[in-house]
Design a protein around this motif. Structure first.
Motif, PDB file in Angstrom:
ATOM      1  N   PHE A 194       0.800  -1.230   0.000  1.00 16.27           N
ATOM      2  CA  PHE A 194       0.000   0.000   0.000  1.00 16.27           C
ATOM      3  C   PHE A 194       0.831   1.279   0.000  1.00 16.27           C
ATOM      4  O   PHE A 194       0.275   2.369  -0.128  1.00 16.27           O
ATOM      5  N   ALA A 195       2.148   1.183   0.154  1.00 15.95           N
ATOM      6  CA  ALA A 195       2.981   2.389   0.077  1.00 15.95           C
ATOM      7  C   ALA A 195       3.117   2.809  -1.386  1.00 15.95           C
ATOM      8  O   ALA A 195       2.836   2.041  -2.306  1.00 15.95           O
ATOM      9  N   ASP A 196       3.584   4.015  -1.595  1.00 17.89           N
ATOM     10  CA  ASP A 196       3.785   4.499  -2.961  1.00 17.89           C
ATOM     11  C   ASP A 196       4.723   3.540  -3.714  1.00 17.89           C
ATOM     12  O   ASP A 196       5.673   3.008  -3.127  1.00 17.89           O
ATOM     13  N   TYR A 233     -11.176   8.362 -11.643  1.00 19.71           N
ATOM     14  CA  TYR A 233      -9.846   8.319 -12.226  1.00 19.71           C
ATOM     15  C   TYR A 233      -9.011   7.236 -11.570  1.00 19.71           C
ATOM     16  O   TYR A 233      -9.148   6.977 -10.377  1.00 19.71           O
ATOM     17  N   PRO A 234      -8.145   6.619 -12.326  1.00 20.05           N
ATOM     18  CA  PRO A 234      -7.264   5.613 -11.728  1.00 20.05           C
ATOM     19  C   PRO A 234      -6.285   6.287 -10.766  1.00 20.05           C
ATOM     20  O   PRO A 234      -6.040   7.488 -10.878  1.00 20.05           O
ATOM     21  N   PRO A 235      -5.766   5.524  -9.801  1.00 18.72           N
ATOM     22  CA  PRO A 235      -4.837   6.129  -8.853  1.00 18.72           C
ATOM     23  C   PRO A 235      -3.583   6.656  -9.538  1.00 18.72           C
ATOM     24  O   PRO A 235      -3.194   6.185 -10.606  1.00 18.72           O
ATOM     25  N   THR A 236      -2.970   7.632  -8.902  1.00 18.48           N
ATOM     26  CA  THR A 236      -1.721   8.165  -9.421  1.00 18.48           C
ATOM     27  C   THR A 236      -0.662   8.069  -8.342  1.00 18.48           C
ATOM     28  O   THR A 236      -0.956   8.187  -7.157  1.00 18.48           O
ATOM     29  N   SER A 237       0.563   7.826  -8.751  1.00 12.30           N
ATOM     30  CA  SER A 237       1.661   7.743  -7.792  1.00 12.30           C
ATOM     31  C   SER A 237       2.322   9.107  -7.657  1.00 12.30           C
ATOM     32  O   SER A 237       2.046  10.022  -8.437  1.00 12.30           O
ATOM     33  N   ILE A 238       3.191   9.236  -6.683  1.00 13.82           N
ATOM     34  CA  ILE A 238       3.883  10.503  -6.460  1.00 13.82           C
ATOM     35  C   ILE A 238       4.697  10.891  -7.691  1.00 13.82           C
ATOM     36  O   ILE A 238       4.668  12.035  -8.138  1.00 13.82           O
ATOM     37  N   ALA A 239       5.397   9.936  -8.279  1.00 14.24           N
ATOM     38  CA  ALA A 239       6.229  10.244  -9.444  1.00 14.24           C
ATOM     39  C   ALA A 239       5.375  10.688 -10.628  1.00 14.24           C
ATOM     40  O   ALA A 239       5.760  11.569 -11.393  1.00 14.24           O
ATOM     41  N   GLU A 240       4.186  10.084 -10.752  1.00 14.27           N
ATOM     42  CA  GLU A 240       3.333  10.405 -11.902  1.00 14.27           C
ATOM     43  C   GLU A 240       2.647  11.755 -11.756  1.00 14.27           C
ATOM     44  O   GLU A 240       2.235  12.359 -12.736  1.00 14.27           O
ATOM     45  N   ASP A 241       2.496  12.200 -10.510  1.00 13.44           N
ATOM     46  CA  ASP A 241       1.648  13.373 -10.276  1.00 13.44           C
ATOM     47  C   ASP A 241       2.392  14.683 -10.382  1.00 13.44           C
ATOM     48  O   ASP A 241       1.792  15.739 -10.269  1.00 13.44           O
ATOM     49  N   GLN A 242       3.695  14.668 -10.609  1.00 16.16           N
ATOM     50  CA  GLN A 242       4.482  15.889 -10.498  1.00 16.16           C
ATOM     51  C   GLN A 242       3.880  17.060 -11.274  1.00 16.16           C
ATOM     52  O   GLN A 242       3.803  18.160 -10.773  1.00 16.16           O
ATOM     53  N   ASP A 243       3.457  16.829 -12.506  1.00 12.86           N
ATOM     54  CA  ASP A 243       2.962  17.945 -13.314  1.00 12.86           C
ATOM     55  C   ASP A 243       1.547  17.702 -13.813  1.00 12.86           C
ATOM     56  O   ASP A 243       1.143  18.234 -14.832  1.00 12.86           O
TER      57      ASP A 243
ATOM     58  N   HIS B  54       2.112  13.498   0.321  1.00  9.80           N
ATOM     59  CA  HIS B  54       1.125  12.418   0.385  1.00  9.80           C
ATOM     60  C   HIS B  54       1.776  11.046   0.544  1.00  9.80           C
ATOM     61  O   HIS B  54       1.108  10.019   0.371  1.00  9.80           O
ATOM     62  N   ASP B  55       3.067  11.024   0.823  1.00  5.74           N
ATOM     63  CA  ASP B  55       3.775   9.755   1.045  1.00  5.74           C
ATOM     64  C   ASP B  55       3.396   9.213   2.416  1.00  5.74           C
ATOM     65  O   ASP B  55       3.955   9.599   3.437  1.00  5.74           O
ATOM     66  N   GLU B  56       2.417   8.320   2.422  1.00  2.00           N
ATOM     67  CA  GLU B  56       1.860   7.832   3.687  1.00  2.00           C
ATOM     68  C   GLU B  56       2.905   7.088   4.516  1.00  2.00           C
ATOM     69  O   GLU B  56       2.945   7.207   5.741  1.00  2.00           O
ATOM     70  N   LEU B  57       3.771   6.324   3.855  1.00  2.00           N
ATOM     71  CA  LEU B  57       4.764   5.550   4.607  1.00  2.00           C
ATOM     72  C   LEU B  57       5.724   6.475   5.352  1.00  2.00           C
ATOM     73  O   LEU B  57       6.012   6.279   6.535  1.00  2.00           O
ATOM     74  N   ARG B  58       6.193   7.509   4.671  1.00  2.00           N
ATOM     75  CA  ARG B  58       7.184   8.396   5.269  1.00  2.00           C
ATOM     76  C   ARG B  58       6.594   9.267   6.376  1.00  2.00           C
ATOM     77  O   ARG B  58       7.176   9.396   7.445  1.00  2.00           O
ATOM     78  N   TYR B  59       5.440   9.847   6.099  1.00  2.00           N
ATOM     79  CA  TYR B  59       4.933  10.871   7.014  1.00  2.00           C
ATOM     80  C   TYR B  59       3.946  10.331   8.039  1.00  2.00           C
ATOM     81  O   TYR B  59       3.952  10.759   9.186  1.00  2.00           O
ATOM     82  N   ASN B  60       3.094   9.404   7.636  1.00  5.79           N
ATOM     83  CA  ASN B  60       2.084   8.911   8.564  1.00  5.79           C
ATOM     84  C   ASN B  60       2.589   7.695   9.331  1.00  5.79           C
ATOM     85  O   ASN B  60       2.667   7.701  10.557  1.00  5.79           O
TER      86      ASN B  60
END
Lengths: 255, 111
Positions: A194-196, A233-243, B54-60
């Motif tokens: 469940f982590a990024d 919308y499908p989930p987005t990851s941190i890397a994908e969401d930058q812009d 929003h990095d749940e592992l790092r922050y939460n």
């Protein structure tokens, strides 16, 4: 495991819920049923480059540890008709990276004495770093199983039985308490799932898709007045969401 | 290595939102004010910036913004029959760390 009664039901429930998000789940379902990580197709249909397929470049895990963790994590969150489980979505790579990290080396907890068995309210009172606990725990688990076979060789029912005994602290993996080791295994398996995805697990966001979690969209300010909207919308990851700028169909934006 | 600093009217402990407002008002009222801050500087951008925040592992899960027990912790026991032991991972009474920590972690913390 003591949760054997509830786990299938929870996944059945997820299966029912999945009807509500047909496109994403269908995309996943076209991937692996075999439990083979290499057959999982990313949601966008993009194939990983040939050179990146196959064996992970492990940072710290030995091949025996990879084999054991793959089997253990495959029981804790198994691959099934809902999609890949923990092992088939990079979970072992997650643990490998965590063990090699500062966190794995125990940069987060007070590791000096005195050491004594504490009350539950006093929390973790062992001296093992997460990395040490995994390494020692896996070695002692292999010793417990005995020479000639490994955890991965056991029948599924026997694997579950062994994990249940670990969870209940019923087998001797000293110096590591088996219940504490099991707790870490379960916790890191869940975290991997469940982590990024940047941590190595949750590959193609399979964990987020499974539970309908939207991921790491930076902002929902475009939608703040759209009460009761059905997020599709499908989930987005941190890397994908930058812009990323999300279209808002309710305002006539092009999709 | 201790040294005595010049006497002032007010000392504000913690330079986040609350301490900064208090310090500003006290100074505006004509007091000489010193502000103490133990945390490293951190700012809205990039430290609290989306989407990384929003990095749940790092922050939460791993509580990036709270005090690291590896560096500083406390001992605890429920009653005098127990032996007090160091809290190796903070589970309650969790102080924030870093400038503006409470402004970021402005909610009950639990591990």
């Amino acid at each position: 495991m003591s949760h054997d009664q509830t786990r299938p039901r929870r996944r059945d429930l997820l299966s029912t819920l999945a009807v509500g998000v047909p496109t994403v789940i269908a995309g996943l379902a076209s991937g692996s049923r075999t439990g083979d990580a290499e057959n999982i197709k990313p949601a966008g249909g993009v194939e990983p480059p040939e050179s990146s397929k196959g064996r992970e470049p492990w940072l710290i895990l030995t091949s025996d540890e990879v084999s054991a963790l793959t089997a253990v994590m495959g029981r804790l969150i198994p691959s099934d008709s809902l999609g890949p489980g923990a092992s088939d979505s990079g979970g072992v790579a997650f643990i490998d990276r965590q063990m090699a990290s500062a966190y794995g080396a125990g940069d987060h907890f007070y590791s000096m004495g005195p050491f004594a068995p504490g009350a539950a309210s006093q929390g973790y009172q062992l001296s093992f770093t997460p990395s040490q606990m995994f390494r020692i725990g896996l070695e002692k688990l292999q010793n417990h199983i005995g020479a000639g076979q490994s955890f991965a060789d056991l029948a599924v029912a026997d694997q579950d039985d062994l994990l249940s005994k670990m969870e209940n602290g019923e087998i001797d993996l000293s110096p590591v308490p088996s219940a504490a080791f099991f707790g870490n295994l379960l916790s890191w398996t869940q975290q991997s799932f469940f982590a990024d995805p940047m941590y190595g697990g949750n590959k193609n966001k399979v964990g987020w898709v499974l539970v309908g979690f939207p991921g790491a969209y930076s902002s929902y300010s475009e939608y703040v007045e759209d009460y009761g909207m059905n997020w599709q919308y499908p989930p987005t990851s941190i890397a994908e969401d930058q812009d990323m700028v999300m279209p808002n169909p309710n305002r006539g934006d092009a999709q | 290595m201790s040294r005595t600093l010049p006497s002032v009217d007010m000392v504000v402990v913690g330079g986040g939102w609350s301490g900064s407002i208090i310090g500003k008002e006290m100074a505006a009222a004509g007091n000489r004010v010193v502000m103490l801050e133990r945390g490293a500087p951190q700012w809205t951008s990039p430290d609290f910036q989306s989407p990384r925040i929003h990095d749940e592992l790092r922050y939460n899960t791993r509580q990036h913004f709270v005090q690291n027990a590896a560096k500083e912790t406390y001992t605890f026991r429920n009653n005098q029959d127990q032996t007090a032991l160091p809290m190796r991972v903070l589970r309650f009474a969790i102080p924030a760390t870093g400038l503006g920590g409470c402004g970021v972690v402005g909610r009950p913390l639990s591990l």
